[in-house]
Design an enzyme around this catalytic site. Structure first.
Site, PDB file in Angstrom:
ATOM      1  N   HIS A 167      59.579  -0.766 -24.707  1.00 45.34           N
ATOM      2  CA  HIS A 167      59.850   0.393 -23.854  1.00 45.34           C
ATOM      3  C   HIS A 167      59.992   0.004 -22.386  1.00 45.34           C
ATOM      4  O   HIS A 167      60.937   0.426 -21.694  1.00 45.34           O
ATOM      5  CB  HIS A 167      58.716   1.406 -24.042  1.00 45.34           C
ATOM      6  CG  HIS A 167      58.915   2.720 -23.390  1.00 45.34           C
ATOM      7  ND1 HIS A 167      58.549   2.971 -22.084  1.00 45.34           N
ATOM      8  CD2 HIS A 167      59.422   3.893 -23.861  1.00 45.34           C
ATOM      9  CE1 HIS A 167      58.812   4.233 -21.787  1.00 45.34           C
ATOM     10  NE2 HIS A 167      59.345   4.822 -22.849  1.00 45.34           N
ATOM     11  N   SER A 209      61.831   9.383 -20.667  1.00 43.78           N
ATOM     12  CA  SER A 209      61.511   8.006 -20.270  1.00 43.78           C
ATOM     13  C   SER A 209      62.750   7.264 -19.806  1.00 43.78           C
ATOM     14  O   SER A 209      62.663   6.360 -18.970  1.00 43.78           O
ATOM     15  CB  SER A 209      60.908   7.237 -21.451  1.00 43.78           C
ATOM     16  OG  SER A 209      59.569   7.577 -21.662  1.00 43.78           O
ATOM     17  N   ASP A 269      54.374   0.304 -17.133  1.00 40.08           N
ATOM     18  CA  ASP A 269      54.815   0.591 -18.498  1.00 40.08           C
ATOM     19  C   ASP A 269      54.139  -0.366 -19.473  1.00 40.08           C
ATOM     20  O   ASP A 269      53.011  -0.801 -19.236  1.00 40.08           O
ATOM     21  CB  ASP A 269      56.351   0.482 -18.562  1.00 40.08           C
ATOM     22  CG  ASP A 269      56.971   1.446 -19.554  1.00 40.08           C
ATOM     23  OD1 ASP A 269      56.781   1.239 -20.769  1.00 40.08           O
ATOM     24  OD2 ASP A 269      57.646   2.393 -19.134  1.00 40.08           O
TER      25      ASP A 269
END
Length: 499
Positions: free
Chosen positions: A230, A421, A189
């Site tokens: 994220h 996600s 990520d």
């Protein structure tokens, strides 16, 4: 005598490569000549080829175009591909003989055509449509988070009370298992903040790395986020500590490894993915979470030469990880479309100026739609498909909470976020629990158990998540359940035998 023989073999190898690359000819006959270099010789450092010049030193600030060069997966062919790169005026960034991929960059516009014309090269593809500064390929130092903070850190529900925890039966599951430290869950990520109090105890720095530029940068802290939280949010869903405060992860007892692929969400590239999956394969990961879309092409098509090379390179890396018993879990996408009937891409190329183009189902999202990948769809609090979640008869295999999910954020903060996600790490966490309970199981066996213990969900009728009287997609039966939910909602309690 041995030394003279080695020097003779090296001289033969140099002569062969000089004859082929020096003339720029495609020479299949070189295969038999090159085979004269012994297997032992191939395991040594390749000889320096002075007659095929390295790319000239690139001045700081020079704009270059990254490429993947694909050849046969062995040392000799990978070395040969490196020579072809240098001969065409490129610079080798990294080589992965395990999958036959060389990552390179160049400032020359005719680079790809020259390398494609070399014997032994299967494919060459630019991994951008816009050039990047050469400094992109340097090591990252003094990595600090400068991205946005959390807009709602102070409102986090008490640990274990956010809606996704009871939906997956976490209380019951954790009475059986929190997960095992033998299991490494990789977060591929935007980086993970390993200093977060919820993540520090689970974090595995030794197996963390930055693959941002296509090579394994092991600089201390290179795996941390800079612009986007994220990856830290994803990591918390998988393994945030069960410590009485904040949020709790699905498998808080496993180890977390960060493999940084991008600075910003949905800007992962072919070279970062190849590096990341090879790293996961070589470092004993049990499962990887992949909550992103790649650039420049949101869908990669076989009839486009660059995209075909990207698809081949990343596909080989994912397959290599799977052969090494890494379960690959990925987000299913947030366009709210039926992936089985898609016909247009309006978002590519994502690194320059997008333009609408026709596509079909052979054009795939990476890595989600590669063979064997666990594609995850998102649910809302009613355990109904979130309006944004893609669906498919075969490309969505499980579903998980993905709307307003609370998790960790850089700087010791928390926030809620929505998307597939957020669904994917729930599936990753459940898979990590299964792997913890069954340490001898293969990745394929873990995947089958993930599917078998998922809670089947029926098609909603009608499906109107926006409440406007208009159906947002049609749910249909599929070989594994239905097109909205695949096998169903991943279930942590069932996965460890708690129900």
């Amino acid at each position: 005598m041995t030394g003279r023989n080695t020097r003779a073999r090296r001289a033969l190898g140099v002569a062969v490569v000089t004859a082929v690359l020096g003339t720029g000819l495609v020479a299949p006959a070189a295969a038999s000549a090159a085979s004269a270099v012994s297997a032992a010789e191939r395991d040594e450092a390749p000889p320096v080829l002075t007659t095929a010049p390295e790319a000239a030193a690139v001045a700081p600030g020079t704009l270059v175009l990254p490429h993947v060069v694909v050849t046969r997966a062995d040392r000799l062919h990978t070395w040969w591909a490196e020579l072809a790169v240098r001969h065409a005026g490129g610079t080798v960034v990294s080589s992965y003989p395990q999958v036959g991929v060389v990552v390179a960059y160049t400032a020359k516009d005719d680079f790809a055509a020259k390398v494609r014309g070399t014997w032994g090269i299967d494919a060459v593809g630019a991994t951008r449509t816009a050039k990047v500064p050469v400094e992109f390929f340097a090591a990252r130092k003094d990595v600090r988070y400068t991205g946005p903070g959390s807009p709602n850190s102070g409102q986090v529900p008490a640990e274990g009370t956010a809606w996704d925890a009871p939906a997956l039966g976490l209380d019951a599951a954790h009475k059986v298992s929190d997960g095992s430290r033998r299991v490494v869950a990789g977060v591929l990520d935007t980086g993970v903040d390993d200093t977060h109090p919820e993540l520090a105890g689970a974090f595995d720095a030794r197996n963390s790395v930055s693959c941002l530029s296509g090579w394994a940068d092991r600089s201390p802290g290179a795996w941390r986020p800079t612009l986007d939280g994220h990856g830290t949010h994803v990591a918390g869903t998988i393994a945030a500590a069960r410590n009485g405060t904040g949020v709790v992860g699905i498998a808080p007892g496993v180890r977390l490894a960060s493999v940084k692929l991008a600075e910003l969400d949905d800007t992962e590239t072919a070279e970062s993915m190849v590096c990341g999956f090879v790293w996961a394969a070589e470092h004993g990961f049990s499962v990887t979470n992949n909550s992103y879309r790649s650039i420049p092409w949101r869908y990669n098509c076989d009839n486009q030469v660059d995209q075909a090379a990207i698809k081949l390179a990343v596909g080989r890396a994912v397959a290599y990880a799977q052969r090494r018993d890494v379960l690959v879990v990925a987000s299913g996408g947030n366009a709210g479309i039926d992936l089985d009937t898609r016909s247009a891409d309006t978002e590519s190329p994502a690194d320059s100026t997008p333009a609408p183009r026709p596509i079909d189902t052979s054009c795939i999202r990476l890595p989600h739609e590669l063979p064997g990948v666990v594609g995850t769809g998102a649910l809302d609090e009613k355990l109904v498909k979130a309006s944004f979640s893609n669906y498919s008869s075969s490309r969505i295999t499980v579903a998980a909470p993905g709307a307003r999910v609370w998790s960790t954020w850089p700087g010791g903060l928390y926030r809620s976020a929505s998307g597939t996600s957020m669904a994917s790490p729930h599936a990753t966490g459940v898979a990590a629990l299964i792997a913890s309970e069954h340490p001898r199981w293969s990745a394929e066996h873990v995947k089958r158990a993930l599917y078998a213990t998922a809670r089947p969900l029926a098609c909603p009728d009608p499906y109107d998540p926006n409440g406007d009287g208009k159906p947002d997609g049609v749910c249909k039966p599929a070989p594994a359940g239905n097109t909205f939910y695949g096998h169903g909602l991943v279930d942590a309690a069932a996965a460890v035998g708690a129900r």
